[in-house]
Motif scaffolding. Structure first.
Motif, PDB file in Angstrom:
ATOM      1  N   VAL A  41       0.849  -1.190   0.000  1.00 55.22           N
ATOM      2  CA  VAL A  41       0.000   0.000   0.000  1.00 55.22           C
ATOM      3  C   VAL A  41       0.883   1.237   0.000  1.00 55.22           C
ATOM      4  O   VAL A  41       1.527   1.553   0.999  1.00 55.22           O
ATOM      5  N   ASP A  42       0.927   1.907  -1.132  1.00 60.34           N
ATOM      6  CA  ASP A  42       1.635   3.185  -1.205  1.00 60.34           C
ATOM      7  C   ASP A  42       0.596   4.301  -1.202  1.00 60.34           C
ATOM      8  O   ASP A  42      -0.591   4.054  -0.969  1.00 60.34           O
ATOM      9  N   THR A  43       1.037   5.507  -1.463  1.00 58.03           N
ATOM     10  CA  THR A  43       0.110   6.646  -1.370  1.00 58.03           C
ATOM     11  C   THR A  43      -1.045   6.536  -2.370  1.00 58.03           C
ATOM     12  O   THR A  43      -2.186   6.886  -2.059  1.00 58.03           O
ATOM     13  N   HIS A  44      -0.780   6.012  -3.583  1.00 62.15           N
ATOM     14  CA  HIS A  44      -1.838   5.865  -4.578  1.00 62.15           C
ATOM     15  C   HIS A  44      -2.852   4.800  -4.152  1.00 62.15           C
ATOM     16  O   HIS A  44      -4.064   5.018  -4.213  1.00 62.15           O
ATOM     17  N   VAL A  45      -2.331   3.658  -3.739  1.00 61.51           N
ATOM     18  CA  VAL A  45      -3.210   2.559  -3.329  1.00 61.51           C
ATOM     19  C   VAL A  45      -4.074   2.998  -2.136  1.00 61.51           C
ATOM     20  O   VAL A  45      -5.276   2.730  -2.093  1.00 61.51           O
ATOM     21  N   PHE A  46      -3.461   3.697  -1.205  1.00 62.46           N
ATOM     22  CA  PHE A  46      -4.170   4.155  -0.007  1.00 62.46           C
ATOM     23  C   PHE A  46      -5.316   5.103  -0.395  1.00 62.46           C
ATOM     24  O   PHE A  46      -6.454   4.933   0.036  1.00 62.46           O
ATOM     25  N   LEU A  62      -1.124   0.153   6.833  1.00 59.28           N
ATOM     26  CA  LEU A  62      -1.287  -1.218   7.323  1.00 59.28           C
ATOM     27  C   LEU A  62      -2.766  -1.562   7.511  1.00 59.28           C
ATOM     28  O   LEU A  62      -3.201  -2.668   7.150  1.00 59.28           O
ATOM     29  N   GLU A  63      -3.527  -0.617   8.028  1.00 60.74           N
ATOM     30  CA  GLU A  63      -4.972  -0.859   8.164  1.00 60.74           C
ATOM     31  C   GLU A  63      -5.605  -1.060   6.790  1.00 60.74           C
ATOM     32  O   GLU A  63      -6.454  -1.925   6.605  1.00 60.74           O
TER      33      GLU A  63
END
Ligand code: SF4
Length: 120
Positions: A41-46, A62-63
């Motif tokens: 999970v990077d900034t885009h995925v988040f 992580l959540e």
């Protein structure tokens, strides 16, 4: 070299023991180098996951990861990471999502809550 006999470990938990390797990098290495079912999970995925509604009130990467892997089939974890990154990079951009050109409109929580109202 000392802890892993000179070999890069394949498991996310082990990879994170290497100085400088955080959870995101460990997931990427496990997924890309070792073909493990891992979803970084990077900034885009988040951002994209939250907008679409794939995650719900995730406060940390992580959540978000825990929520995503619960619902995305394990066989798709690796590719889902790339789908979400690319979608975030080219369509669902941070400052100005290009909802008018997005095929996910019918499924997107953000679109339903924001853009649909504007169009009325
Ligand atoms: S409809 Fe808009 S907010 Fe939703 S995923 Fe597409 S670009 Fe992002």
């Amino acid at each position: 070299m000392e802890n892993f006999n000179g070999h890069l470990p394949e498991q996310v938990d082990e990879l994170q023991k290497i100085p400088g390797v955080g959870r995101k990098s460990a997931n990427v290495i496990a997924s890309v180098a070792f073909n493990k079912p891992a979803l970084a999970v990077d900034t885009h995925v988040f951002r994209v996951s939250a907008r679409i509604g794939l995650t719900h009130h995730a406060r940390t990467p992580l959540e978000a990861e825990k929520q995503l892997v619960r619902y995305i089939p394990e066989s798709l974890h690796s590719i889902a990471h790339h789908w979400l990154i690319l979608h975030g990079r080219y369509i669902c951009k941070a400052r100005k999502p290009e909802c008018d050109h997005c095929g996910l409109q019918p499924y997107c929580k953000y679109y339903k809550q924001n853009k649909k109202q504007e169009a009325i």
